[in-house]
Design an enzyme around this catalytic site. Structure first.
Site, short mmCIF file in Angstrom:
data_model
loop_
_atom_site.label_atom_id
_atom_site.label_comp_id
_atom_site.label_asym_id
_atom_site.label_seq_id
_atom_site.Cartn_x
_atom_site.Cartn_y
_atom_site.Cartn_z
N LYS A 1 48.53 -33.53 12.52
CA LYS A 1 49.40 -33.91 11.40
C LYS A 1 50.02 -32.70 10.75
CE LYS A 1 45.05 -35.17 9.58
NZ LYS A 1 44.11 -36.08 9.20
N ARG A 2 49.29 -31.57 10.77
CA ARG A 2 49.86 -30.37 10.13
C ARG A 2 51.13 -29.94 10.86
NH1 ARG A 2 47.06 -25.98 11.04
NH2 ARG A 2 45.17 -27.22 11.31
#
Ligand code: GLU
Length: 495
Positions: A256-257
């Protein structure tokens, strides 16, 4: 191991064990789905277990978001547990391992939390393995320091110097082995008394009688530690099946980062994927049925699913910055949309109209749905494909659009004026509209396509629109005539 259904007394028990440290990730969703399919295929039980012992990283928002994602998938589960409600059991298990001499207290401050290489023995590769001073501390001294309140981590006493090989056969990755001498004395309890993932997970897997652990490939190497814990607990290890990683088009592990909302399940929901299509898509990431079919219903997936057919190669999700969804996911969604009964599809697209602030009465939307069904890939596309049915005023369009190919504004005017006349009196159903407008085109000496373009743009506000006669029948005479009148007015600007 075989995928054939075992006897009733011996049905598989599998678990999905998310850590609530973020939203439900597509990789997590796939792990959940594969566990679900395996349970349903074999008549077994699916346990949902929240691995929430990492109090610093857990959030309630994440718990909610995981449940939200799982509920949207609509598959359900059979039993539910929270590790945080089982801490006393984990501590007792740690105590039992300690009492058996299989674990020891490590009072080294640097080791109270995580492994490091600041002191102690290292493997040939240089990884920290253990601190002999702590491993060999006498029981008396260990007890004395613990009683004095000195913080410690509890570590597994990994067998050393015995040339022992740890082995297991993974259902996906096959024979796996590692020398015990290469495994570090991993922590079971942290210095704050909280169980580590390794301890809590293995204890619960044993206690909940999990027969098959189906999880991401990133846990493959943890499995050697887990074999030791199961052995220490006196429990037979479950069968392991590790799933290939999901990666971005450049081969990077999805995160997700790095990749943002494309990795979140709710992004798919909010864009208008059907849960069934999303499930179908995720299943094809790392698994394929024998006949290589791609469009599969949940029943077909359940019947076809086996762990043996899971691939080892990383599975790529294709997306770009402009287009967040894999073309195959979109294709599958379009197929699943088309396979839905029209009432169901209509109910699925309704909320997207509400969100867009359009009042789409259910009956009218039901009449519109078959006209746009072939034209949408995502549920949200229904709004841009059909908004003109539900607006009072059409959005402004360029009057040049009204002019048919090889024609001019005067021709458009003639067509619209003629249409105005004939539409005023005929019954406003598809067949009559078809007949009347074709006859009108012939009367004007025009090809159907040429004659219909001004009418289509006048009533829909665009060239690219659903079938004309059906569309006009749903819009009704008053709306069609009012829009044709407006189109005639706007043509004046071209004069
Ligand atoms: N809580 C762990 C995770 O989310 C579970 C891993 C496992 O299935 O053992 O990665």
């Amino acid at each position: 191991m075989s995928d054939s259904a075992p006897s009733a007394a011996n049905k598989p028990r599998v678990r999905f064990a998310p850590s609530p440290t973020g939203y439900l990730h597509v990789g997590g969703a796939r792990t959940f789905i594969f566990n679900w399919l395996y349970a349903r295929h074999t008549g077994g039980t699916l346990v949902l277990r929240l691995d929430d012992t990492d109090v610093e990283r857990n959030t309630e928002a994440s718990v909610q978001s995981i449940f939200e994602g799982l509920r949207w998938l609509g598959l359900g589960w059979d039993e539910e547990y929270k590790q945080s409600e089982r801490l006393a059991l984990h501590r007792q298990a740690a105590q039992d391992l300690f009492a058996k001499g299989l674990a020891y207290r490590d009072f080294t401050p640097a080791h109270a939390e995580a492994d490091d290489t600041s002191s102690g023995q290292s493997s040939a590769q240089g990884a920290w393995l253990f601190n002999p001073g702590m491993r060999e501390l006498s029981r008396e001294e260990s007890d004395r320091r613990a009683a004095a309140g000195e913080p410690f981590a509890l570590r597994y006493r990994v067998p050393r110097g015995q040339s022992r090989t740890l082995r297991f056969t993974d259902s996906v990755y096959g024979e796996q082995s590692k020398q015990a001498d290469e495994v570090e004395d991993f922590a079971l309890l942290r210095s704050d008394g909280m169980p580590t993932y390794h301890l809590a997970s293995c204890f619960d897997d044993a206690d909940l009688r999990i027969s098959h652990i189906i999880r991401g490939q990133d846990h493959l190497t943890n499995t050697f530690k887990h074999l030791l814990i199961f052995e220490g607990l006196g429990a037979p290890p479950p069968q392991f099946a590790h799933l290939p990683l999901l990666v971005a088009p450049d081969g990077a592990k999805l995160s997700k980062r790095k990749h943002g909302p494309v990795v979140s399940v709710t992004t798919y929901r909010d864009a208008g994927f059907l849960a069934g299509a999303f499930v179908n898509f995720l299943c094809l990431l790392g698994w394929s049925p024998k006949n290589d079919r791609e469009f599969l219903t949940l029943d077909e997936l359940t019947a076809a699913f086996t762990l043996e057919a899971v691939n080892r190669a990383n599975a790529v999700i294709n997306f770009t910055e402009d287009d967040p969804f894999d073309p195959k996911a979109l294709w599958l969604n379009a197929e699943h949309l088309r396979a839905l009964p029209v009432e169901q599809l209509s109910a699925c697209i309704q909320p997207f109209f509400e969100q867009a602030g359009l009042d789409a009465p259910p009956e009218k939307l039901l009449a519109v749905t078959p006209l746009i069904r072939e034209r949408i890939k995502l549920l949200r596309d229904a709004v841009s494909a059909a908004d003109f049915f539900f607006v009072k005023e059409l959005a402004p369009y360029d009057p040049k659009e009204l002019v048919p190919q090889k024609g001019d504004a005067a021709l458009a005017r003639r067509v619209l004026e003629h249409a105005q006349q004939v539409l005023a009196t005929i019954p406003f159903d598809t067949d009559s509209l078809d007949e009347t407008l074709r006859a009108a085109a012939a009367q004007l000496g025009l090809k159907a396509g040429q004659a219909f373009q001004p009418i289509r743009v006048a009533v829909c506000g665009r060239k690219n629109a659903p079938p004309l006669f059906e569309t006009m029948a749903v819009l009704g005479r008053d709306v069609c005539l009012a829009r044709i009148r407006q189109a005639l007015e706007s043509l004046q600007s071209l004069a």
